[in-house]
Design an enzyme around this catalytic site. Structure first.
Site, PDB file in Angstrom:
ATOM      1  N   GLY A 110      30.741-114.320  -9.382  1.00 42.48           N
ATOM      2  CA  GLY A 110      31.204-115.450 -10.209  1.00 42.48           C
ATOM      3  C   GLY A 110      31.086-116.778  -9.479  1.00 42.48           C
ATOM      4  N   GLY A 145      35.934-122.214  -1.501  1.00 41.89           N
ATOM      5  CA  GLY A 145      35.514-123.036  -2.642  1.00 41.89           C
ATOM      6  C   GLY A 145      34.810-124.317  -2.244  1.00 41.89           C
ATOM      7  N   ARG A 195      25.110-130.743  -9.804  1.00 47.76           N
ATOM      8  CA  ARG A 195      23.869-130.094 -10.240  1.00 47.76           C
ATOM      9  C   ARG A 195      23.729-130.223 -11.756  1.00 47.76           C
ATOM     10  NH1 ARG A 195      23.781-124.220  -7.250  1.00 47.76           N
ATOM     11  NH2 ARG A 195      25.376-123.651  -8.762  1.00 47.76           N
ATOM     12  N   ASP A 274      22.197-112.380  -8.506  1.00 44.20           N
ATOM     13  CA  ASP A 274      23.062-113.469  -8.987  1.00 44.20           C
ATOM     14  C   ASP A 274      22.456-114.832  -8.662  1.00 44.20           C
ATOM     15  OD1 ASP A 274      23.756-112.477  -6.281  1.00 44.20           O
ATOM     16  OD2 ASP A 274      25.083-114.208  -6.228  1.00 44.20           O
ATOM     17  N   ASN A 275      21.351-114.840  -7.927  1.00 40.05           N
ATOM     18  CA  ASN A 275      20.677-116.112  -7.638  1.00 40.05           C
ATOM     19  C   ASN A 275      19.363-116.227  -8.394  1.00 40.05           C
ATOM     20  OD1 ASN A 275      22.707-116.903  -5.915  1.00 40.05           O
ATOM     21  ND2 ASN A 275      21.698-116.155  -4.080  1.00 40.05           N
TER      22      ASN A 275
END
Ligand code: AMP
Ligand code: MG
Length: 514
Positions: A110, A145, A195, A274-275
């Protein structure tokens, strides 16, 4: 959501007086998951950083988005894009995904340090805005984070370098920094990248719901993805056929992306599922590297001990990742043979696209049966001595243009100088010259100069800009941004960015730590 206005206070300087003007700019945030429920994301709040400041601003992208330049003067925008304030109408969310990391199922991952501010209608169409490094989310697991200045500069510059090269990628609008400390191998400082992309959906988003055997949300998310990003597939009638067509489309986009990466010498470094973007974009810039010397076995990620993501393995890894995607879509495709058939197209498409990309780099017009052999022999030649990849292609482009007026021995002497063992080059060259027969060499050379970049984001260039930035001088980042956004142009003032890497470049160690 209601239309919200961002007020921008602007100091206007003119000859005689200073006055303050307030300009209005409208941001109409929409939710990136539309009407989809909370199975896909969690509402989050960014965690503020102290003393935030701009590190880099991408005027070219702001302009492409249709944003007025004066927007950068807004303190509100600086705060919002550092995670210190939430703009009216924006409801930040972090999304849930899972994935395979280094070939092993890692379960739930996630957005651990990315949060989506929402979607905006822009001159580039609907775009999702994400902050990376703005604090913890429910998916942060053991992480803080945060993102450090070093890796954020790399992501910021590489996103735009890839775009400049014509390679599909998520974009980077700006970069903010803070003196707040972030602990990695050593203590570094925090940064936040904004981004921008039509979507940050990954293979892992679909894998997440498939792994839980949760077909209704899987289908909801896939339908959402088709409606928003592949609307032409809505004309494919039945569900299973439509989902098969989606798999075939993503397979094709991924093959196109990989052909582009390989032809420019780009090593991603962490091709976990996940990338991998569902839109075929380059996403998640970590330990990436543009090859200096051409080494197919090069491993750019120092955490990749097995070399799973070595440069030459990337197309194979992409195919493996696509299989994981196919498996995730199987509950919707229903027929394994149909899924396999869609995936199999990669096997024919990738080699064809890679050959096309290299043929274009060589300036070849049309296709001839011997082209693959010519390309293959050249790449083997470059690999033997690890010849500098960008410089080889750039010199070849100039030399091919000069062949119009000079004999091959003179025209190609600067290319020949790149090899220690001249014989191998001398053996290869005549077949290339023969293949060019009948082409207008001046226009071929000019075309090659628009395909083979003069400037790529070599590791040492990024590193120099990072070292400068760490002591508060962001001019290196700005200079590189400018050059990398038009990497085929000459930029005489920045010749130093086009040279061979210094000896210390090979000792730069880039790990997953970011
Ligand atoms: P990456 O290797 O950057 O693709 O990250 C893999 C996973 O780890 C993703 O779920 C990221 O969100 C998460 N992650 C990486 N670094 C951090 C961090 N500093 N804090 C929280 N999550 C992180
Ligand atoms: Mg990632």
């Amino acid at each position: 959501m209601a239309l919200q206005r961002l007020l921008v206070s602007r100091i206007v300087h003119n000859q005689a007086m200073h006055s303050s003007q307030t300009l209005e700019f409208t941001l109409d945030w929409q939710h990136p998951y539309g009407a989809l429920g909370t199975a896909f994301y969690t509402r989050v709040q960014p965690t503020p950083l102290s003393h935030v400041h701009w590190v880099a601003r991408n005027n070219a992208l702001a302009e492409e988005l249709g944003w007025p330049v004066h927007l950068w003067e807004s303190e509100t925008l600086l705060a919002a894009l550092s995670g210190n304030a939430v703009l009216p109408g924006s409801q930040p969310v972090a999304s849930v995904y899972s994935g395979h990391q280094f070939g092993v199922w890692a379960g739930q991952l996630g957005d651990g340090r990315a949060m989506s501010l929402g979607l905006l209608d822009t001159a580039l169409g609907p775009q999702e805005f994400q902050l990376k490094g703005a604090g913890k989310t429910p998916y942060s697991r053991m992480g803080d984070g945060r993102a450090v200045l070093r890796s954020s500069i790399r992501e910021f510059l590489c996103s735009e370098a890839m775009h400049g090269l014509g390679i599909p990628t998520t974009r980077a609008l700006c970069l903010t920094g803070s003196p707040d400390r972030v602990l990695r191998e050593e203590t570094e400082t925090a940064a936040v990248v904004t981004r921008v992309a039509p979507s940050f959906l990954r293979f892992g988003h679909l894998q997440h719901f498939a792994a839980h055997g949760d077909t209704p949300p899987l289908q909801q998310l896939v339908d959402h993805c088709i409606a928003k990003h592949f609307p032409d597939l809505l004309s494919v009638t039945t569900g299973p056929q439509r989902y098969t067509a989606l798999l075939a489309r993503i397979t094709r986009l991924t093959a196109e992306l990989l052909a582009k990466w390989q032809s420019v010498g780009f090593c991603h470094g962490v091709m976990n599922t996940d990338n991998m973007s569902l839109l075929g974009l380059t996403i998640d810039y970590g330990p990436f590297q543009f090859l200096d010397g051409f080494d197919p076995a090069h491993i750019c990620n120092h955490s990749d001990h097995q070399g799973r993501y070595a440069f030459a393995r990337q197309p194979q890894v992409a195919y493996w990742n696509l299989f994981c995607l196919g498996q995730a879509l199987l509950p919707l495709i229903e027929d394994q043979d149909m899924a396999v058939a869609a995936l199999e197209t990669f096997k024919a498409d990738y080699p064809m696209l890679a050959d096309q990309a290299f043929a274009a780099k060589l300036g070849l017009e049309g296709t001839q049966p011997g082209d693959h052999g010519l390309i293959d022999a050249l790449l083997k030649l470059l690999a033997v001595e690890k010849t500098d990849f960008p410089i080889f292609w750039r010199r070849l482009s100039h030399a091919t243009g000069m062949l119009a007026a000079q004999a091959p021995a003179q025209a190609f002497d600067k290319v020949r100088d790149l090899f220690m063992q001249h014989q191998a080059w001398d053996n290869w060259l005549p077949s290339y010259v023969l293949r060019l027969q009948g082409q207008d060499l001046i226009s071929t050379g000019l075309r090659m100069l628009q395909i083979n970049p003069k400037y790529v984001l070599r590791n040492h260039l990024g590193e120099q800009a990072i070292q400068q930035a760490k002591i508060g001088d962001f001019s290196g980042v700005a200079d590189l941004l400018k050059v990398l956004q038009s990497p085929f142009d000459e930029h005489p003032a920045f010749e130093q960015f086009a040279g061979f890497p210094p000896d210390w470049a090979s000792s730069i160690s880039i790990s997953c730590s970011s």
